[in-house]
Design a protein around this motif. Structure first.
Motif, PDB file in Angstrom:
ATOM      1  N   LEU A   1      -4.341  10.156  -5.775  1.00  0.00           N
ATOM      2  CA  LEU A   1      -4.910  10.450  -4.456  1.00  0.00           C
ATOM      3  C   LEU A   1      -5.072  11.954  -4.437  1.00  0.00           C
ATOM      4  O   LEU A   1      -4.108  12.685  -4.552  1.00  0.00           O
ATOM      5  CB  LEU A   1      -3.948  10.011  -3.355  1.00  0.00           C
TER       6      LEU A   1
ATOM      7  N   GLN B   1       1.964   7.059  -6.789  1.00  0.00           N
ATOM      8  CA  GLN B   1       0.738   7.696  -6.297  1.00  0.00           C
ATOM      9  C   GLN B   1       0.945   9.206  -6.311  1.00  0.00           C
ATOM     10  O   GLN B   1       1.769   9.732  -5.564  1.00  0.00           O
ATOM     11  CB  GLN B   1       0.405   7.240  -4.872  1.00  0.00           C
TER      12      GLN B   1
ATOM     13  N   LEU C   1       2.511   4.256   1.391  1.00  0.00           N
ATOM     14  CA  LEU C   1       2.831   4.596   2.783  1.00  0.00           C
ATOM     15  C   LEU C   1       3.766   5.787   2.846  1.00  0.00           C
ATOM     16  O   LEU C   1       4.935   5.689   2.463  1.00  0.00           O
ATOM     17  CB  LEU C   1       3.505   3.400   3.464  1.00  0.00           C
ATOM     18  N   THR C   2       3.251   6.878   3.285  1.00  0.00           N
ATOM     19  CA  THR C   2       4.068   8.079   3.437  1.00  0.00           C
ATOM     20  C   THR C   2       5.147   7.833   4.482  1.00  0.00           C
ATOM     21  O   THR C   2       4.834   7.457   5.616  1.00  0.00           O
ATOM     22  CB  THR C   2       3.174   9.271   3.836  1.00  0.00           C
TER      23      THR C   2
ATOM     24  N   ALA D   1       2.582   8.750  -1.266  1.00  0.00           N
ATOM     25  CA  ALA D   1       1.940   9.887  -1.911  1.00  0.00           C
ATOM     26  C   ALA D   1       2.998  10.903  -2.324  1.00  0.00           C
ATOM     27  O   ALA D   1       3.850  11.293  -1.529  1.00  0.00           O
ATOM     28  CB  ALA D   1       0.937  10.519  -0.963  1.00  0.00           C
TER      29      ALA D   1
ATOM     30  N   ALA E   1       0.843  -1.202   0.000  1.00  0.00           N
ATOM     31  CA  ALA E   1       0.000   0.000   0.000  1.00  0.00           C
ATOM     32  C   ALA E   1       0.874   1.246   0.000  1.00  0.00           C
ATOM     33  O   ALA E   1       2.023   1.203   0.444  1.00  0.00           O
ATOM     34  CB  ALA E   1      -0.883  -0.003   1.242  1.00  0.00           C
TER      35      ALA E   1
HETATM   36  C1  LIG Z   1       2.316   5.535   8.038  1.00  0.00           C
HETATM   37  C2  LIG Z   1       1.230   5.472   7.015  1.00  0.00           C
HETATM   38  C3  LIG Z   1       1.370   6.203   5.855  1.00  0.00           C
HETATM   39  C4  LIG Z   1       0.365   6.169   4.875  1.00  0.00           C
HETATM   40  N1  LIG Z   1       0.541   6.875   3.708  1.00  0.00           N
HETATM   41  C5  LIG Z   1      -0.400   6.796   2.742  1.00  0.00           C
HETATM   42  C6  LIG Z   1      -0.190   7.446   1.498  1.00  0.00           C
HETATM   43  O1  LIG Z   1       0.848   8.071   1.250  1.00  0.00           O
HETATM   44  N2  LIG Z   1      -1.168   7.344   0.569  1.00  0.00           N
HETATM   45  C7  LIG Z   1      -2.339   6.637   0.797  1.00  0.00           C
HETATM   46  O2  LIG Z   1      -3.200   6.599  -0.096  1.00  0.00           O
HETATM   47  N3  LIG Z   1      -2.524   5.981   1.958  1.00  0.00           N
HETATM   48  C8  LIG Z   1      -1.601   6.040   2.914  1.00  0.00           C
HETATM   49  N4  LIG Z   1      -1.769   5.345   4.081  1.00  0.00           N
HETATM   50  C9  LIG Z   1      -2.930   4.437   4.199  1.00  0.00           C
HETATM   51  C10 LIG Z   1      -2.472   3.011   3.867  1.00  0.00           C
HETATM   52  O3  LIG Z   1      -2.094   2.900   2.499  1.00  0.00           O
HETATM   53  C11 LIG Z   1      -3.600   1.977   4.137  1.00  0.00           C
HETATM   54  O4  LIG Z   1      -4.696   2.251   3.331  1.00  0.00           O
HETATM   55  C12 LIG Z   1      -4.062   2.019   5.540  1.00  0.00           C
HETATM   56  O5  LIG Z   1      -2.950   1.792   6.388  1.00  0.00           O
HETATM   57  C13 LIG Z   1      -5.139   0.952   5.791  1.00  0.00           C
HETATM   58  O6  LIG Z   1      -4.666  -0.274   5.412  1.00  0.00           O
HETATM   59  P1  LIG Z   1      -5.042  -1.536   6.264  1.00  0.00           P
HETATM   60  O7  LIG Z   1      -6.538  -1.600   6.192  1.00  0.00           O
HETATM   61  O8  LIG Z   1      -4.401  -2.688   5.553  1.00  0.00           O
HETATM   62  O9  LIG Z   1      -4.482  -1.267   7.602  1.00  0.00           O
HETATM   63  C14 LIG Z   1      -0.807   5.381   5.072  1.00  0.00           C
HETATM   64  C15 LIG Z   1      -0.934   4.651   6.251  1.00  0.00           C
HETATM   65  C16 LIG Z   1       0.058   4.686   7.189  1.00  0.00           C
HETATM   66  C17 LIG Z   1      -0.112   3.865   8.450  1.00  0.00           C
END
Ligand SMILES: Cc1cc2nc3c(=O)[nH]c(=O)nc-3n(C[C@H](O)[C@H](O)[C@H](O)COP(=O)(O)O)c2cc1C
Length: 199
Positions: A173, A101, A27-28, A59, A25
């Motif tokens: 996004l 993204q 992850l920032t 992102a 996924a």
């Molecule tokens: C530290 C962190 C950074 C994240 N950065 C982004 C991001 O940059 N773009 C995005 O669309 N979602 C981001 N998310 C959301 C995750 O991609 C993911 O959708 C969210 O953790 C839920 O996933 P899960 O249901 O498997 O826990 C981030 C989540 C976390 C915990």
């Protein structure tokens, strides 16, 4: 009898053949400097790549006004594109797919992240409260109608840049666009590269 774990079975996603369904996924990580992903990111993504696996970048800002968090990368300058190239290449070398993204945070920002300390842009001048994680978002400036094409143009340039960097696809996004259309644009994801490049 041999059991099949569904998560580990192949999946055809449009033109892409995934060897399994475990996707990294977005992850920032906030490890960029001046909007540039650093060389350590090459190792970071390479370590998480599997043959036929899909990874989505964190992102990545489309313009100077797109940021709302420290240390996030961008993809609107030549230097940023060059910094992404070896990252995408490292993923490809291990047989992985890499999507960039691209994002604009809209009013989820503060003046400190905006050029010349300006107010973040949005479709509204109402602030988003409360902030999260210690940030209080700034009161945004409502975009004029004639300014909207610039944002669309910025998305297109970012998409082109991601192609140049080697990415397979884009995943949009947009907290900014979400606010305009009233839905959260993240599930509109996986926009084919060329669909946002057309005028
Ligand atoms: C530290 C962190 C950074 C994240 N950065 C982004 C991001 O940059 N773009 C995005 O669309 N979602 C981001 N998310 C959301 C995750 O991609 C993911 O959708 C969210 O953790 C839920 O996933 P899960 O249901 O498997 O826990 C981030 C989540 C976390 C915990």
């Amino acid at each position: 009898m041999e059991s099949t774990i569904p998560l580990l079975t192949p999946y055809k996603m449009g033109n892409f053949e995934l060897n399994h369904r475990v996707v990294m996924a977005p992850l920032t990580r906030q490890r960029s400097l001046g909007g540039l992903p650093q060389p350590s990111v090459i190792l970071y993504f390479s370590q998480r790549t599997t043959n036929g696996g899909l990874l989505i970048s964190e992102a990545t800002g489309i313009s100077e006004t797109a940021h709302g968090f420290p240390g996030t990368p961008g993809i609107w300058t030549k230097d940023q594109v060059e910094a992404w190239k070896p990252i995408v290449q490292a993923v490809h070398e291990k047989g992985g797919l890499f999507f960039c993204q691209i994002w604009h945070v809209g009013r989820i920002s503060t003046s400190e992240f905006q050029p010349n300390g300006m107010a973040p842009i949005s479709c509204t001048d109402k602030g988003c409260t409360p902030g999260v994680e210690g940030y209080d978002w700034a009161v945004p400036r409502r975009l004029r109608v004639d300014e909207i094409p610039q944002v669309i143009y910025d998305y297109r340039i970012a998409a082109r840049n991601a192609i140049e960097a080697g990415d397979c696809f884009y995943y949009i996004l947009s907290i900014l666009l979400s606010k305009f259309v009233g839905i959260y644009i993240r599930s509109l994801c996986f926009v084919p590269a060329h669909s946002i490049l057309e005028p």
